[in-house]
Design an enzyme around this catalytic site. Structure first.
Site, PDB file in Angstrom:
ATOM      1  N   ASP A  77       6.938 -18.523  10.638  1.00 48.17           N
ATOM      2  CA  ASP A  77       6.632 -18.110   9.265  1.00 48.17           C
ATOM      3  C   ASP A  77       5.131 -18.032   9.036  1.00 48.17           C
ATOM      4  O   ASP A  77       4.331 -18.515   9.845  1.00 48.17           O
ATOM      5  CB  ASP A  77       7.263 -19.080   8.261  1.00 48.17           C
ATOM      6  CG  ASP A  77       6.763 -20.518   8.431  1.00 48.17           C
ATOM      7  OD1 ASP A  77       6.665 -20.975   9.577  1.00 48.17           O
ATOM      8  OD2 ASP A  77       6.465 -21.173   7.418  1.00 48.17           O
ATOM      9  N   ASP A 114      -2.144 -17.261  11.850  1.00 47.16           N
ATOM     10  CA  ASP A 114      -1.531 -18.586  11.722  1.00 47.16           C
ATOM     11  C   ASP A 114      -0.051 -18.372  11.392  1.00 47.16           C
ATOM     12  O   ASP A 114       0.291 -18.064  10.264  1.00 47.16           O
ATOM     13  CB  ASP A 114      -2.230 -19.376  10.610  1.00 47.16           C
ATOM     14  CG  ASP A 114      -1.563 -20.695  10.284  1.00 47.16           C
ATOM     15  OD1 ASP A 114      -0.727 -21.162  11.089  1.00 47.16           O
ATOM     16  OD2 ASP A 114      -1.853 -21.237   9.208  1.00 47.16           O
ATOM     17  N   GLU A 144       7.460 -23.760   8.564  1.00 43.58           N
ATOM     18  CA  GLU A 144       6.425 -24.766   8.806  1.00 43.58           C
ATOM     19  C   GLU A 144       5.482 -24.891   7.618  1.00 43.58           C
ATOM     20  O   GLU A 144       5.079 -25.990   7.245  1.00 43.58           O
ATOM     21  CB  GLU A 144       5.643 -24.377  10.066  1.00 43.58           C
ATOM     22  CG  GLU A 144       4.644 -25.435  10.543  1.00 43.58           C
ATOM     23  CD  GLU A 144       3.247 -25.275   9.959  1.00 43.58           C
ATOM     24  OE1 GLU A 144       2.404 -26.162  10.172  1.00 43.58           O
ATOM     25  OE2 GLU A 144       2.997 -24.268   9.264  1.00 43.58           O
ATOM     26  N   GLU A 145       5.147 -23.759   7.010  1.00 40.98           N
ATOM     27  CA  GLU A 145       4.078 -23.741   6.024  1.00 40.98           C
ATOM     28  C   GLU A 145       4.422 -24.428   4.709  1.00 40.98           C
ATOM     29  O   GLU A 145       3.527 -24.859   3.992  1.00 40.98           O
ATOM     30  CB  GLU A 145       3.644 -22.294   5.751  1.00 40.98           C
ATOM     31  CG  GLU A 145       3.078 -21.557   6.968  1.00 40.98           C
ATOM     32  CD  GLU A 145       1.712 -22.074   7.388  1.00 40.98           C
ATOM     33  OE1 GLU A 145       1.250 -23.082   6.820  1.00 40.98           O
ATOM     34  OE2 GLU A 145       1.116 -21.477   8.291  1.00 40.98           O
ATOM     35  N   ASP A 168      -0.907 -23.984  17.537  1.00 41.61           N
ATOM     36  CA  ASP A 168      -1.173 -23.782  16.113  1.00 41.61           C
ATOM     37  C   ASP A 168      -2.550 -24.284  15.702  1.00 41.61           C
ATOM     38  O   ASP A 168      -2.811 -24.494  14.526  1.00 41.61           O
ATOM     39  CB  ASP A 168      -0.084 -24.482  15.285  1.00 41.61           C
ATOM     40  CG  ASP A 168      -0.036 -23.996  13.845  1.00 41.61           C
ATOM     41  OD1 ASP A 168      -0.639 -22.935  13.562  1.00 41.61           O
ATOM     42  OD2 ASP A 168       0.579 -24.671  13.011  1.00 41.61           O
TER      43      ASP A 168
END
Length: 493
Positions: A77, A114, A144-145, A168
């Protein structure tokens, strides 16, 4: 020059494919399907776990089966941020890119480097038939975000490797061996509203053009928080110009430093000049204070204009009861924000911080949502107590959730030794070994797979989580070459 002309071509071709897949957090259906289709076309083993993480596997190069298994890891994501004047639907539209010198950026939106570039690097290793390596797995998590849901959901026993290389990180030449833990904070309250004061003028206050950025990586840059700036001006308008607050909205994501904030107020005609001067003087101070970090910030204080298709009915525009309005604005001002403490262990590293990410006052409901980070759990708990105290004094309900501990550095890590040695051999300098003030998934994954030996690495990405996000093109080539060397140097079981 376009993204299709960049080298290494295999990596940029895969990143281009990723940019064509809409993938904001919690809307990963298209990118997930594309990843599985991509693997099937290349005859790479791929599947999803019970929750939606994508996992790929690739056998060892003949003769290297005895090396320790390596898991490469990233997330699918991206943060959906755009400039206010850009039309973009992150759920349906691809990301459009452009090359500017040595940098790749998007056109008015976040780039998604990212963590799209980390994925592209890992996918390219899986696609290549020339790179030598031991047994490989690729773990691609989701969401993840906004909460690291995929990492939290991963079950024990699904992955077989012993070494995890997280992709990351965002500074080429740095190896990360630790990260901060996090905690979500939410404060909320209801309030009474009063009818429009007869004959008063309706005005918009807008603060925008702030640099924003990643609430972990960029918090140390001491950039302005647009929510704080708006509250600062509103406090003076409430107390010196007797304005009436109608609504307030700023920020969109917990992990993005707010770049814009919007408020609507009523102004008495005989105090309009005072209100204009108060707003102008207050913002002039902000502009001077943040001249270096936020040089493009600006404000508007102008008559309210109905949006296209909107009906402006005074009966539907009551204002916030005066006592509540002042109390809420004071709470926003008093809420801890930014760097709370620097690390004693690693110079230059933020230990504890808060990002007061989202504020809203609208139709009887007030809320503030924040993201606390710290590499020290007790410091995170103390900061949480400060937030609770501020908002409970403002008669708000306070809740915490989504907490997770940090990833403790292991300077004796065998994979760290390999990666330091290979970097010096290839580039002639020692890589910087550091921890990161952000919530890398390594912290969560280490709780499920405590035996993993972990390091995080990546190309240079600036201003992630903002429309200024950009990736340093030459750094991608360096990381690509470096990863190949590291995989060839993995120790035996």
């Amino acid at each position: 020059m376009t993204i299709k002309d960049l080298q290494p071509k295999i990596v940029w071709d895969n990143f281009y494919g990723i940019t064509r897949q809409p993938r904001p957090s919690k809307h990963e259906e298209k990118i997930r399907k594309w990843l599985l289709d991509w693997a099937e076309e290349r005859k790479i083993e791929a599947f999803t776990d019970d929750t939606g993480n994508v996992i790929m596997r690739k056998p060892a190069t003949p003769g290297m089966e005895n090396l320790k298994g390596v898991i490469m890891q990233g997330h699918m994501d991206m943060v959906p941020q755009k400039n206010a004047d850009v039309k973009h639907d992150f759920v349906n539209d691809p990301i459009e890119t452009e090359v500017v010198g040595d940098w790749l950026k998007a056109k008015g939106t976040t780039l998604g480097a990212d963590n799209g570039l980390g994925l592209a690097l890992a996918m390219s290793i899986f696609e290549s038939k020339e790179i030598k390596h031991g047994p490989l797995e690729l773990l691609i998590t989701y969401d993840e975000e906004t909460g690291m849901a995929g990492a939290f959901a991963l079950k024990p026993g699904v992955l077989k490797g012993e070494i995890l290389i997280n992709l990351d990180s965002e500074s080429e030449g740095e190896l990360y061996v630790g990260c901060a833990g996090g905690l979500d904070a939410s404060a909320a309250a209801s309030y009474k509203r009063k009818p429009e004061p007869e004959g008063w003028l309706c005005y918009n206050l807008t603060v925008k053009g702030f640099t924003g950025g990643h609430s972990g990586m960029d918090i140390v840059l001491y950039r302005a928080n647009a929510n704080k700036v708006a509250a600062r001006i509103l406090y003076l308008l409430l107390t010196k110009a007797d304005v009436k607050l109608i609504d307030l909205e700023g920020g969109t994501l917990r992990n993005a430093i707010p770049r814009e904030c919007f408020a609507t107020v009523y102004v008495a005609p005989n105090k309009l000049d005072i209100a204009k001067k108060v707003a102008a003087d207050a913002f002039a101070e902000v502009k001077a204070e943040y001249a270096v970090t936020d040089p493009d910030c600006n404000y508007l204080f102008e008559p309210y204009k109905c949006a296209e298709g909107e009906t402006c009915d005074p009966d539907e525009c009551p204002y916030v009861e005066e006592g509540s309005a002042l109390r809420f604005i004071q709470a926003i001002l008093a809420c801890p924000d930014g760097v709370e403490r620097m690390s004693d262990q690693m110079p230059g590293l933020v230990e504890t911080s808060n990002n007061m990410a989202m504020v809203r006052i609208y139709k009887g409901e007030f809320y503030v949502k924040s993201l606390l980070r710290s590499s020290v759990d007790s410091a995170k708990e103390l900061l949480a107590l400060k937030l609770r105290s501020v908002f409970e004094l403002a008669l708000c309900r306070v809740e915490f959730g989504g907490g997770y501990s940090g990833w403790a550095p292991d300077m004796a890590s065998p994979i760290l030794h390999v990666m330091k040695s290979e970097y010096k051999r290839m580039f002639g300098t020692e890589p910087k070994v550091s921890a990161i003030h952000a919530g890398l998934e390594c912290g969560i994954l280490s709780g499920t797979y405590p035996h993993w030996d972990m390091v995080s690495v990546g190309p240079t990405i600036l201003s992630p989580h903002s429309p200024d996000e950009r990736c340093h093109i030459p750094s991608v080539q360096k990381v690509w070459d470096y990863l190949q060397a590291v995989l060839a140097a993995i120790p035996s079981k």
